[in-house]
Scaffold this active site. Structure first.
Site, PDB file in Angstrom:
ATOM      1  N   SER A   6       0.806  -1.222   0.000  1.00  0.00           N
ATOM      2  CA  SER A   6       0.000   0.000   0.000  1.00  0.00           C
ATOM      3  C   SER A   6       0.836   1.267   0.000  1.00  0.00           C
ATOM      4  CB  SER A   6      -0.908  -0.003   1.220  1.00  0.00           C
ATOM      5  OG  SER A   6      -0.115  -0.165   2.376  1.00  0.00           O
ATOM      6  N   THR A  48      -2.008   3.561   4.687  1.00  0.00           N
ATOM      7  CA  THR A  48      -1.098   4.668   4.395  1.00  0.00           C
ATOM      8  C   THR A  48      -0.099   4.775   5.534  1.00  0.00           C
ATOM      9  OG1 THR A  48      -2.802   5.914   3.263  1.00  0.00           O
ATOM     10  CG2 THR A  48      -0.998   7.198   4.220  1.00  0.00           C
ATOM     11  N   THR A  50       1.393   6.827   0.246  1.00  0.00           N
ATOM     12  CA  THR A  50       0.456   5.731  -0.007  1.00  0.00           C
ATOM     13  C   THR A  50       0.289   5.460  -1.494  1.00  0.00           C
ATOM     14  OG1 THR A  50      -1.788   4.942   0.499  1.00  0.00           O
ATOM     15  CG2 THR A  50      -1.602   7.242  -0.131  1.00  0.00           C
ATOM     16  N   ARG A  83      -7.430   9.178  -9.321  1.00  0.00           N
ATOM     17  CA  ARG A  83      -8.116   9.291  -8.015  1.00  0.00           C
ATOM     18  C   ARG A  83      -7.103   9.730  -6.946  1.00  0.00           C
ATOM     19  NH1 ARG A  83      -7.372   6.977  -2.673  1.00  0.00           N
ATOM     20  NH2 ARG A  83      -9.372   6.991  -1.617  1.00  0.00           N
ATOM     21  N   ASP A 133      -7.083  11.127   0.791  1.00  0.00           N
ATOM     22  CA  ASP A 133      -6.839  12.159   1.803  1.00  0.00           C
ATOM     23  C   ASP A 133      -5.344  12.400   2.066  1.00  0.00           C
ATOM     24  OD1 ASP A 133      -6.936   9.428   2.844  1.00  0.00           O
ATOM     25  OD2 ASP A 133      -6.408  10.354   4.756  1.00  0.00           O
ATOM     26  N   THR A 171      -5.454   7.484   8.273  1.00  0.00           N
ATOM     27  CA  THR A 171      -5.449   6.394   7.298  1.00  0.00           C
ATOM     28  C   THR A 171      -6.821   5.746   7.306  1.00  0.00           C
ATOM     29  OG1 THR A 171      -4.430   4.263   6.698  1.00  0.00           O
ATOM     30  CG2 THR A 171      -4.407   4.827   9.025  1.00  0.00           C
ATOM     31  N   GLY A 172      -7.213   5.190   6.164  1.00  0.00           N
ATOM     32  CA  GLY A 172      -8.547   4.593   6.047  1.00  0.00           C
ATOM     33  C   GLY A 172      -9.163   4.996   4.722  1.00  0.00           C
TER      34      GLY A 172
HETATM   35  N1  ASP Z   1      -6.337   6.926   3.084  1.00  0.00           N
HETATM   36  C1  ASP Z   1      -5.796   6.267   1.910  1.00  0.00           C
HETATM   37  C2  ASP Z   1      -6.572   6.687   0.691  1.00  0.00           C
HETATM   38  O1  ASP Z   1      -7.784   6.781   0.757  1.00  0.00           O
HETATM   39  C3  ASP Z   1      -5.791   4.778   2.015  1.00  0.00           C
HETATM   40  C4  ASP Z   1      -5.388   4.191   3.339  1.00  0.00           C
HETATM   41  O2  ASP Z   1      -4.967   4.868   4.247  1.00  0.00           O
HETATM   42  O3  ASP Z   1      -5.473   2.993   3.453  1.00  0.00           O
HETATM   43  O4  ASP Z   1      -5.967   6.873  -0.325  1.00  0.00           O
END
Ligand code: ASP
Length: 319
Positions: free
Chosen positions: A47, A149, A167, A177, A180, A200-201
């Protein structure tokens, strides 16, 4: 006094490296960059950086950011391809008075001009994940197991604070795309007068709450980082569920300029790493409770080893 906190267990080796720099009086910017680069360079974390999972066109497009909490300088790259260390490009951009957030081709042109290392970031392993996912015909875009991330917040002995993220974003995302992670206030924020935070998320949901800025704002009002993290995640999670029926994964970390730290999540099992003066780097696991409340426990050695083992396990169809 110095300290460092970072998202996910994958940051452990990087945090240990950054912490050693901070301990010797190093700069919070250098430590944050070194910690994130370590994760970007490791091919098995799917990731971040090299080995990151591709978009639906099978291209690895990377997002990264850097913020200097003394000057409030921000630099970021989004959807950049074929460069080894996006975080270093973001940090370099943070020193530009204008044009400090660049996307795609523009970011690549800047990186080329500045002599950053070019690298094909798509590994055979990432390709195997791609073909496997194609077969499964999963259509919903969401944080996959091991999405993650890397985000770090650093405090150095001079009281300077920084935040950095990197990330590959969501697997199978549309070309172009952006999540955040390169968005100031959502994916990261740092103010040496207060503290810093990173998230992260599911980027699309994290952005709806400008969650990193919100945490720093709450810390400025006097909240302890743990309380600030829980309050910010709890509020965003509740608002999203009330208004939209569901909330994506939301996980955050924060540290204030006294070296106190906190973390919160709405999932079961958000890991993070903390290093502070006089202590070795430790991995913690946060579990979501009621209304943003979280329990954070130190992860067992077994858990830490399993994390790496599962990430390095062979992928069906590889080779
Ligand atoms: N926040 C990141 C994104 O939406 C992905 C992640 O943190 O897993 O790109």
């Amino acid at each position: 006094m110095w300290g460092m906190i970072a998202t996910w267990r994958m940051a452990l080796e990087g945090v240990s490296k950054g912490a050693a720099m901070l301990e010797q009086g190093g700069d919070a910017g250098d430590a944050a960059e070194a910690a994130v680069r370590e994760v970007e360079d490791f091919p098995y974390y799917k990731s971040v950086g090299y080995g990151g999972l591709p978009n639906e066109d099978m291209e690895v497009e990377l997002d990264a950011a850097y913020m200097d909490g003394d000057t409030l300088d921000v630099g970021a790259v989004a959807a950049i391809r074929d460069y080894a260390n996006p975080v270093s490009i973001a940090r370099r951009l943070s020193r530009e008075p204008v044009n400090s957030v660049l996307t795609g081709e523009g970011a690549e042109r800047f990186a080329h001009k500045e002599g950053f290392e070019r690298k094909n970031m798509l590994t055979d392993r990432a390709k195997a994940f791609y073909w496997k996912r194609k077969k499964e015909e999963e259509t919903e875009l969401k944080p996959y197991k091991g999405h993650d991330t890397v985000g770090v917040v650093c405090l150095d002995q001079r009281g300077k604070m920084t935040a950095a993220t990197s990330t590959s974003g969501l697997f199978m995302k549309k070309k172009g795309r952006v999540g955040d992670s390169p968005m100031v206030g959502s994916g990261f924020y740092a103010d040496s007068k207060v503290g810093g935070a990173t998230a992260t998320g599911l980027g699309e949901d994290l952005m709806k709450g400008c969650v990193s800025y919100e945490i720093v704002r709450l810390m400025k009002e006097g909240l302890h980082p743990q309380e600030a993290c829980e309050r910010a995640v709890g509020l965003l999670d509740r608002e999203l569920k009330e208004r939209r029926g569901k909330a994506g994964d939301l996980s955050v970390i924060a540290m204030n300029n006294k070296g106190e730290w906190g973390a919160a999540t709405n999932i079961q099992g958000f890991s993070f790493v903390v290093s502070a003066e006089g202590e070795a780097s430790k991995v913690y696991l946060a579990m979501a409770g009621e209304d943003g409340r979280c329990t954070c426990e130190e992860a067992s050695n077994q858990w830490i080893e399993d994390y790496v083992r599962t990430r390095m396990a062979p992928v069906e169809g590889q080779g």
